[in-house]
Design a protein around this motif. Structure first.
Motif, PDB file in Angstrom:
ATOM      1  N   TRP A   1      -4.460  -2.807  -8.275  1.00  0.00           N
ATOM      2  CA  TRP A   1      -5.334  -3.602  -8.775  1.00  0.00           C
ATOM      3  C   TRP A   1      -6.727  -2.823  -8.828  1.00  0.00           C
ATOM      4  N   SER A   2      -7.409  -3.502  -9.651  1.00  0.00           N
ATOM      5  CA  SER A   2      -8.732  -3.158 -10.014  1.00  0.00           C
ATOM      6  C   SER A   2      -9.632  -4.410  -9.580  1.00  0.00           C
TER       7      SER A   2
ATOM      8  N   ALA B   1     -11.556  -5.261 -17.629  1.00  0.00           N
ATOM      9  CA  ALA B   1     -12.075  -4.718 -16.502  1.00  0.00           C
ATOM     10  C   ALA B   1     -11.022  -3.739 -15.714  1.00  0.00           C
ATOM     11  N   LYS B   2      -9.636  -4.211 -16.015  1.00  0.00           N
ATOM     12  CA  LYS B   2      -8.837  -3.285 -15.792  1.00  0.00           C
ATOM     13  C   LYS B   2      -8.560  -1.849 -16.455  1.00  0.00           C
TER      14      LYS B   2
ATOM     15  N   ALA C   1     -11.482  -6.559 -11.829  1.00  0.00           N
ATOM     16  CA  ALA C   1     -10.648  -7.436 -12.277  1.00  0.00           C
ATOM     17  C   ALA C   1     -10.290  -8.583 -11.420  1.00  0.00           C
TER      18      ALA C   1
ATOM     19  N   GLU D   1      -0.318 -11.767 -10.337  1.00  0.00           N
ATOM     20  CA  GLU D   1      -1.330 -11.569 -11.541  1.00  0.00           C
ATOM     21  C   GLU D   1      -0.989 -12.235 -12.536  1.00  0.00           C
TER      22      GLU D   1
ATOM     23  N   VAL E   1     -10.457  -9.786 -18.063  1.00  0.00           N
ATOM     24  CA  VAL E   1      -9.785  -9.091 -17.198  1.00  0.00           C
ATOM     25  C   VAL E   1      -9.145  -7.966 -17.433  1.00  0.00           C
ATOM     26  N   GLU E   2      -8.556  -7.982 -18.766  1.00  0.00           N
ATOM     27  CA  GLU E   2      -7.860  -6.638 -19.161  1.00  0.00           C
ATOM     28  C   GLU E   2      -9.088  -5.685 -19.430  1.00  0.00           C
TER      29      GLU E   2
END
Lengths: 255, 518, 314
Positions: B256-257, B246-247, B260, B228, B243-244
């Motif tokens: 994990w998401s 989404a996490k 993301a 990652e 991405v952050e």
């Protein structure tokens, strides 16, 4: 100032000599051959390119240095140009200093030229220029500078032919660093004595052979700073001593 | 006759008396500089003292290396070596490998290729490799690791050889872990990274083979973290923020998401990186599933109240009987069809795809201990060892082991021999492990002497994990001490002791020749 | 007039280590060269001319003796500002252009620009090197052009004293004459020239004083006038009486008598009274005097005479 004028003149004369160009061209040719060998061994083309390149610089540099420096002073005597120079207000030590500086500069230009080609090849292959390769070329220069000093020193009192074998021979002995070092601990007092003398007093060219570890740049050299610094110091101090001795001998030389 | 003395100008004498002491003084630091350089030079030029040891190499060849062209010579020899590889002249390669690694002890790829060559390329006429070359191969790798400790490559190769060829997973894991400990080299353009991601992957697989699921899961997690990071580092600031964001809704413990992940996959152009990430997740999930099914009480089958709920045990014969492990009913048969030709066959209820391991070797066979300084890749010609395996189909197996053709490899110079037939659930395929468990929990043999339990601490696998419905500590995601929470591996093993007459087929090999397992 | 060069007992011995033989290149040489004169230093090849000059310039070292140049001990670096040297058969740095070569030599005198360029131009003009050759490399120069460059490099520092070693040897007649004139003209600029040569005609023409050196030894020194003084008269006589005791009578007066055929005699003498006595004797004996030719002696004759005499006495 006068030494610089003589040094400048020396460089010009050195670059006129065809034999120097031959070795320089062979060197550049060998370096540019690196990628071809790399193509032969896909397993480790990088190592082949690097080692071959550094070896070519060393080998061509060795011959360029010897064939150039051997003749710097004898050629002046043979062609009688030295009479016109020394009958001008030029001290003999200025003349010798000029020859040393000119010799060093010639060697530097040669090594630098090959170094640039080599680093360009590396860049062409790897898309970057690792600092290790630069260090390798630099240490080769200092090694050749010491050899140049030795050769010019000998040229103040030997003929070029004798000088060739003398300088080449000492260069080879000086490359046996690990061997001479092991001799210094032998039990036979004679062997130990000779070993110690050779190891500590003769110019130790083997010190500069860093290729083995920089070709594999993953290898960390412990005390790399000390290694580089002491080697450069060694080359400079030893060359200076040879310069002073050359001056003292040349003072008494009949030309 | 008197030598005419020259009259020099006064300045010459002045300069002499002034400069000579100066030159002598300047010379004084030279021996000390040399002394200070010696240890570094030794380190830099490691291996030179060995150069002279190779026999049959002319002085003119040694000259080049001594002049400092060692690695150039090594490089050119390596080119030659490559030709030998292509022409199949394998015997010519060994001395070259030895010479090159002495010339250039930092030639990591030569150690790697050389050890691979030793371990894999010397074979008998049926392509069985010569196990006697394993110790020198391993010693060569050890030497390579020592000389190249700052890089992961040789360590990785040692792990791989143990994993793939020797199937010593303990040694493999040890080497892979050592590789992972390799730090990135600061300030080096060439080597700014330590061990790459794939070392985590193979180490995780090694742990799986060992039945050490928690360790495997931990390794997969590490790999996921690093991959990652790597993917994130390639993104723009804007993409990274997305991405952050989404996490943000990830729960604690969630690795994990999905949102993301979708973005990471979208933003990263490199197909390999994306595939690798997916594979890591898949492998993690698979390993987790197996661990959960086999070693926790979660999802406990009502039909299997044993401590190993997920192991598929045969249904009980009667209602009050607790399920018993599978009886593999191993029944081997060894026949000598011609002198030194062994036909090994038999029955074993292992399931399709299982392999029966076969070893035929000197009774007192011992791996040679190699002095790393004297490793010239010589093997002991008096030793005999064969290692092979036979696949099991419909509970039957059969194969001829012809040891009569390769007398150099199998010279049968000893009076007694050992034939070992075994089945190890640890190295078998996952669908068979579902039946027998990783450590053979669900495996037995009606002939008790066939069951062999390897209790070596380094081979202890994962114990049934309590806490999530069972007993014992809850695994917290960290590696657990190997010797404390593991269980020994149960395997099937039969050992025969035979003599030379039997090898030559003059006397049959029967059950009477079976001796207790060691 | 002060002495530009004063040599006292200068000696150079070489010892051949292998053959244990001693070679004396210059033997106890003493000499004075006055300021402002062109001094001819004569000798055969290997007589010790170049060795002497090289000792004076500090290029080699004497084994005995001493010398001063412009009042300073020989080899002194300071004095080199004031002197110049043109060695014999120098190849120079022939990859350079004439201009660059002179520029290099001028730098050795620490002459700064733009003075340096001015000096270079002056020297090149003075030796009459065609300007189109200035920027060409010396490799393409003819022998005469090389000698011109050689003299130019000697003039670059406007020296008081020049050592010229065979400046005109091996040149074609025109170049020879031109270079000789250039050297001669130096005298009118008040320069002292120490001219080593065996071109005796040149020396006789331009030198005021000469020294003759042979096998390292100084044989004679003096002005040209002193050396060639004394006329020599050649008388050719014809007569039938020559056989009748006349020959003996003539030989009593002049020892040098040569027979030219049966009735002709040639006599030479540098004494005018003896010449008169010969004429009287021939007339008294009814002989015929065919010619009386007074001969001026040349430097060449003096040189050959001196050297032969030395060789015979040894």
């Amino acid at each position: 100032m006068i030494a610089l004028a003589i040094a400048q003149q020396t460089i010009k004369e050195a670059f006129r000599r065809r034999v120097m160009w031959i070795f320089l061209i062979i060197g550049v040719f060998l370096i540019s051959l690196g990628p071809v060998f790399g193509f032969l061994t896909p397993r480790d083309s990088q190592t082949v390119l690097r080692s071959l390149g550094l070896a070519a610089i060393l080998l061509a540099g060795l011959f360029v240095t010897i064939v150039t420096c051997i003749y710097l002073i004898p050629a002046e005597i043979e062609r009688r140009t030295i009479y016109t120079v020394l009958s001008k207000p030029v001290q003999r030590y200025e003349f010798v200093l000029g020859k040393f500086l000119g010799g060093f500069a010639t060697v530097f230009i040669n090594i630098a030229a090959m170094g640039v080609v080599f680093l360009a090849m590396i860049y062409f292959q790897e898309r970057r220029i690792p600092a290790e390769m630069f260090k390798g070329v630099m240490l080769t220069f200092f090694q050749m500078m010491l050899l140049a000093a030795l050769t010019i020193f000998f040229s103040t009192f030997t003929t070029p032919v004798v000088n060739f074998f003398l300088s080449f021979g000492i260069f080879m002995i000086g490359n046996l660093t690990t061997v001479t070092e092991s001799l210094t601990t032998k039990s036979n007092p004679l062997v130990r004595g000779v070993g110690t003398l050779v190891h500590y007093l003769l110019p130790n060219f083997g010190n500069f052979n860093i290729q083995n570890s920089i070709i594999r740049p993953q290898i960390e050299i412990a005390n790399e700073q000390v290694f580089l610094r002491n080697n450069i110091l060694y080359a400079i101090i030893y060359s200076s001593v040879l310069l002073v001795l050359a001056i003292l001998i040349f003072d008494r030389r009949e030309v | 006759m008197a030598v005419a003395t020259k009259i020099y100008p006064a300045t010459v004498h002045q300069r002499f008396t002034r400069l000579l002491p100066l030159a002598i003084l300047a010379m004084l630091p030279i021996p000390f500089l040399q002394k200070s350089l010696d240890p570094t030079v030794k380190q830099v030029q490691k291996g030179s003292e060995n150069i002279g040891q190779v026999s049959g190499i002319g002085n003119e060849f040694l000259l080049l290396p001594l002049l400092g062209f060692r690695e150039a010579a090594a490089g050119l020899l390596w080119v030659r070596c490559d030709e030998f590889f292509h022409s199949g002249d394998y015997d010519a390669i060994l001395p070259l490998v030895r010479l090159i690694t002495w010339l250039d002890p930092h030639a990591d790829n030569v150690y790697i290729t050389g050890a691979w060559h030793l371990a894999y390329n010397f074979t008998d006429s049926s392509e069985r490799s010569d196990r006697r070359y394993i110790p020198p191969a391993q010693a060569l790798l050890d030497e390579g690791i020592q000389n190249n400790f700052h890089i992961f490559d040789v360590k990785f190769e040692k792990g791989w050889q143990n994993y793939d060829k020797i199937k010593d997973y303990y040694a493999a894991a040890k080497a892979f872990r050592l590789a992972l400990e390799t730090k990135p080299i600061k300030g080096s353009d060439d080597y700014p990274y330590g061990a790459p991601l794939r070392v985590h992957h193979i180490l995780a697989h090694t742990y799986e083979k060992m039945g050490r699921l928690p360790d495997a899961l931990y390794e997969w997690q590490k790999a996921l973290e690093r991959s990652e990071q790597m993917m994130m580092s390639k993104l723009t600031e804007e993409q990274r923020k997305q991405v952050e964001a989404a996490k943000a809704d990830m729960k604690p413990g969630q690795l994990w998401s999905e949102r993301a992940e979708a973005l990471l996959q979208k933003f990263n152009k490199d197909f390999t990186t994306r595939q690798l990430r997916e594979a890591e997740k898949h492998n993690y999930v698979t390993a987790y599933q197996r661990w959960r099914d086999r070693y926790t009480t979660e999802g406990h089958s009502k039909n299997n109240p044993t401590r190993y709920p997920a192991v598929l045990m045969p249904p009980p014969v009667s209602k009050d009987q607790t399920p018993r492990p599978w009886d593999v009913a191993f029944q081997p048969r060894i026949e000598v069809v011609r002198p030194k030709v062994f036909k090994i066959s038999g029955f074993g209820n292992f399931g399709d795809g299982a392999r029966v391991e076969v070893r035929i070797m000197d009774w007192d066979y011992k791996e040679r201990e190699i002095d790393p300084k004297e490793n010239t890749f010589q093997v002991d010609d008096t030793q005999t060892i064969l290692q092979d395996s036979i696949s099991v189909r419909k509970s039957k197996f059969e194969r001829e082991m012809d040891m009569s053709k390769d007398t150099k490899m199998y010279n049968f110079s000893k009076p007694y021999y050992k034939i070992v037939l075994s089945y190890n659930p640890r190295s078998t395929s996952p669908h068979l492990q579902d039946r027998f468990g990783w450590s053979g929990e669900g495996l037995t043999d009606s002939n008790r002497s066939h069951v062999y339990i390897d209790r070596r601490p380094e081979l202890l696998g994962t114990k049934f994990i309590e806490g999530q419905g069972g007993e014992g500590p809850v695994w917290d995601g960290k590696t657990i001490p190997w010797d404390r929470y593991g269980q020994p591996v149960r395997m099937i093993r039969v050992t025969y002791k035979i003599d030379m007459e039997q090898v030559m087929g003059q006397k049959p090999i029967t059950e009477k020749d079976i001796v207790p397992n060691e | 007039m002060a002495a530009a060069i004063s040599i006292r007992g200068l000696t150079k011995k070489y010892v051949d280590v292998w053959q244990k033989q001693e070679v004396i290149a210059v033997n106890n040489l003493s000499l004075e060269v006055e300021e402002g004169e062109i001094f001819g230093f004569l000798g055969r090849n290997g007589a010790g001319k170049t060795t002497t000059i090289k000792m004076l310039l500090g290029l080699i070292f004497p084994t005995a003796g001493d010398a001063t140049i412009l009042g300073k001990p020989m080899g002194d670096n300071q004095v080199k500002q004031e002197i110049a040297y043109l060695p014999e058969e120098t190849y120079f740095y022939d990859s350079m252009t004439g201009w660059d070569l002179l520029d290099f030599y001028a730098r050795l005198f620490r002459i700064p620009e733009p003075e340096r360029s001015r000096r270079v131009r002056m020297a090149l003009e003075k030796v009459r090197l065609q300007p189109e050759a200035w920027k060409r490399s010396i490799r393409g120069y003819s022998k005469g052009m090389r000698q011109r460059i050689g003299i130019a490099q000697a003039l670059i520092n406007d020296p008081k004293l020049l050592f010229l070693d065979e400046p005109t040897s091996g040149l074609d007649p025109i170049a020879h004459a031109e270079l000789r004139d250039i050297v001669a003209s130096l005298k009118y600029e008040g320069k002292t020239v120490f001219l080593s040569s065996h071109q005796l005609a040149d020396v006789e023409m331009i030198c005021s004083r000469v020294a003759i050196i042979h096998k390292g030894k100084l044989l004679r020194t003096g002005t040209i006038k002193e050396l060639i003084s004394g006329e020599r008269t050649e008388i050719t006589v014809q007569g039938k009486e020559l056989q009748n005791g006349m020959l003996a009578k003539l030989q009593a007066i002049v020892p040098e008598v040569h027979m030219d055929g049966e009735d002709t005699l040639r006599l030479t003498s540098d004494d005018s009274e003896r010449v008169a006595a010969v004429i009287d004797l021939v007339r008294g004996a009814q002989g015929k005097i065919i010619s009386i030719v007074p001969h001026k002696r040349t430097l060449e004759e003096v040189f050959v005479e001196t050297v032969r005499k030395e060789d015979n006495t040894i």
